[in-house]
Design a protein around this motif. Sequence first.
Motif, PDB file in Angstrom:
ATOM      1  N   LEU A  61       0.836  -1.197   0.000  1.00 11.66           N
ATOM      2  CA  LEU A  61       0.000   0.000   0.000  1.00 11.66           C
ATOM      3  C   LEU A  61       0.872   1.248   0.000  1.00 11.66           C
ATOM      4  O   LEU A  61       0.634   2.195  -0.756  1.00 11.66           O
ATOM      5  N   CYS A  62       1.909   1.254   0.844  1.00 14.11           N
ATOM      6  CA  CYS A  62       2.821   2.397   0.931  1.00 14.11           C
ATOM      7  C   CYS A  62       3.607   2.581  -0.364  1.00 14.11           C
ATOM      8  O   CYS A  62       3.897   3.708  -0.778  1.00 14.11           O
ATOM      9  N   PHE A 108      -1.718  11.749  11.164  1.00  9.86           N
ATOM     10  CA  PHE A 108      -2.696  11.499  10.098  1.00  9.86           C
ATOM     11  C   PHE A 108      -3.895  10.722  10.642  1.00  9.86           C
ATOM     12  O   PHE A 108      -5.041  11.022  10.310  1.00  9.86           O
ATOM     13  N   LYS A 109      -3.622   9.723  11.477  1.00  9.79           N
ATOM     14  CA  LYS A 109      -4.688   8.893  12.031  1.00  9.79           C
ATOM     15  C   LYS A 109      -5.631   9.725  12.899  1.00  9.79           C
ATOM     16  O   LYS A 109      -6.855   9.548  12.862  1.00  9.79           O
ATOM     17  N   ARG A 147      -2.929  16.040  11.160  1.00 14.86           N
ATOM     18  CA  ARG A 147      -2.320  16.353   9.867  1.00 14.86           C
ATOM     19  C   ARG A 147      -3.217  15.736   8.804  1.00 14.86           C
ATOM     20  O   ARG A 147      -3.670  14.600   8.953  1.00 14.86           O
ATOM     21  N   THR A 148      -3.472  16.470   7.740  1.00 10.71           N
ATOM     22  CA  THR A 148      -4.386  15.984   6.707  1.00 10.71           C
ATOM     23  C   THR A 148      -3.753  16.050   5.324  1.00 10.71           C
ATOM     24  O   THR A 148      -2.858  16.857   5.060  1.00 10.71           O
ATOM     25  N   ASN A 149      -4.224  15.175   4.472  1.00 12.83           N
ATOM     26  CA  ASN A 149      -3.821  15.118   3.073  1.00 12.83           C
ATOM     27  C   ASN A 149      -4.879  14.267   2.377  1.00 12.83           C
ATOM     28  O   ASN A 149      -5.274  13.231   2.926  1.00 12.83           O
ATOM     29  N   PRO A 150      -5.374  14.692   1.214  1.00 12.25           N
ATOM     30  CA  PRO A 150      -6.457  13.953   0.555  1.00 12.25           C
ATOM     31  C   PRO A 150      -6.186  12.460   0.398  1.00 12.25           C
ATOM     32  O   PRO A 150      -7.083  11.635   0.599  1.00 12.25           O
ATOM     33  N   ILE A 161      -5.918   6.669   3.060  1.00 13.36           N
ATOM     34  CA  ILE A 161      -5.089   5.473   3.218  1.00 13.36           C
ATOM     35  C   ILE A 161      -4.939   5.083   4.681  1.00 13.36           C
ATOM     36  O   ILE A 161      -4.965   3.900   5.034  1.00 13.36           O
ATOM     37  N   ILE A 162      -4.778   6.071   5.546  1.00  9.62           N
ATOM     38  CA  ILE A 162      -4.505   5.775   6.957  1.00  9.62           C
ATOM     39  C   ILE A 162      -5.655   5.018   7.614  1.00  9.62           C
ATOM     40  O   ILE A 162      -5.459   4.330   8.615  1.00  9.62           O
ATOM     41  N   THR A 163      -6.843   5.112   7.061  1.00  9.14           N
ATOM     42  CA  THR A 163      -7.977   4.376   7.618  1.00  9.14           C
ATOM     43  C   THR A 163      -7.808   2.873   7.428  1.00  9.14           C
ATOM     44  O   THR A 163      -8.471   2.088   8.114  1.00  9.14           O
ATOM     45  N   MET A 164      -6.939   2.469   6.504  1.00 15.02           N
ATOM     46  CA  MET A 164      -6.711   1.058   6.231  1.00 15.02           C
ATOM     47  C   MET A 164      -5.577   0.472   7.076  1.00 15.02           C
ATOM     48  O   MET A 164      -5.282  -0.717   6.965  1.00 15.02           O
ATOM     49  N   VAL A 165      -4.934   1.316   7.865  1.00 14.66           N
ATOM     50  CA  VAL A 165      -3.772   0.881   8.639  1.00 14.66           C
ATOM     51  C   VAL A 165      -4.092   0.881  10.126  1.00 14.66           C
ATOM     52  O   VAL A 165      -4.565   1.890  10.663  1.00 14.66           O
TER      53      VAL A 165
END
Length: 231
Positions: A62-63, A96-97, A101-104, A109-113
């Motif tokens: 994913l990364c 991010f989680k 900090r935000t990024n489209p 993606i972070i929701t999957m980790v």
Amino acid sequence: MKCKYNFEYMQMRALFALFGMLFMSPIYAEAMPPNAAAASEVAATPEAPAVALSPFEERLQLCAGCHNPDGNSIIPENPKLAGLDKKYIRRQLEAFKGGDRTNPTMSSIITMVDPKEFEDLADFFSKQKRTVGTSDKADLLGQGRQVFEEGVIGTGAPACMGCHGEDGSGDAKFPRLNGQNAQYVVNQLMNFKSGTRANDAKGLMRAVAKRLNEQEMAAVAEYMSTLKEAE
């Protein structure tokens, strides 16, 4: 708007899935831990049955879609993760989680980790060797070096090396900047300046960015992309 977002999100998921398949190659295998590389080799053998990837190996795939298997992203707008301090990487993942900090892309993606995976991901990328870029923009490199080493006297912007080190290698608190993608650095400086990014301790980077104009940002970012770690 909701339908458009869902469609774009599905496109993004499909793209990452494609990247995942493409990165199951010898290049990807070299950057993965021994057990992951072995699994990839077996999976690539026509006679052998497919080997299921572990959750950690799936996260690496994913990364890799944005940051490359070894963390040296070749996409100018995306950061190189290779060689960043482990604690710094983990702190950014947590930001991010938690939404600090935000990024489209990362915000999706972070929701999957799972947060339990942050430590292993941070450890993996921190151990990868950072590559260094090249530049033919001599005018920017000269100005960028001055900003990096001396700051900007007229506006009181401090020298970048004061926090990030003489060679830009950083530490757990301040990120490694040597070899980082120039466009990514410029984007982050602009985000700090506008306040779009605000997860810097005590607003330090926001204060610094406000003292830099776009020309100075471009110059110092260009210089840092070519800066090598001290031997």
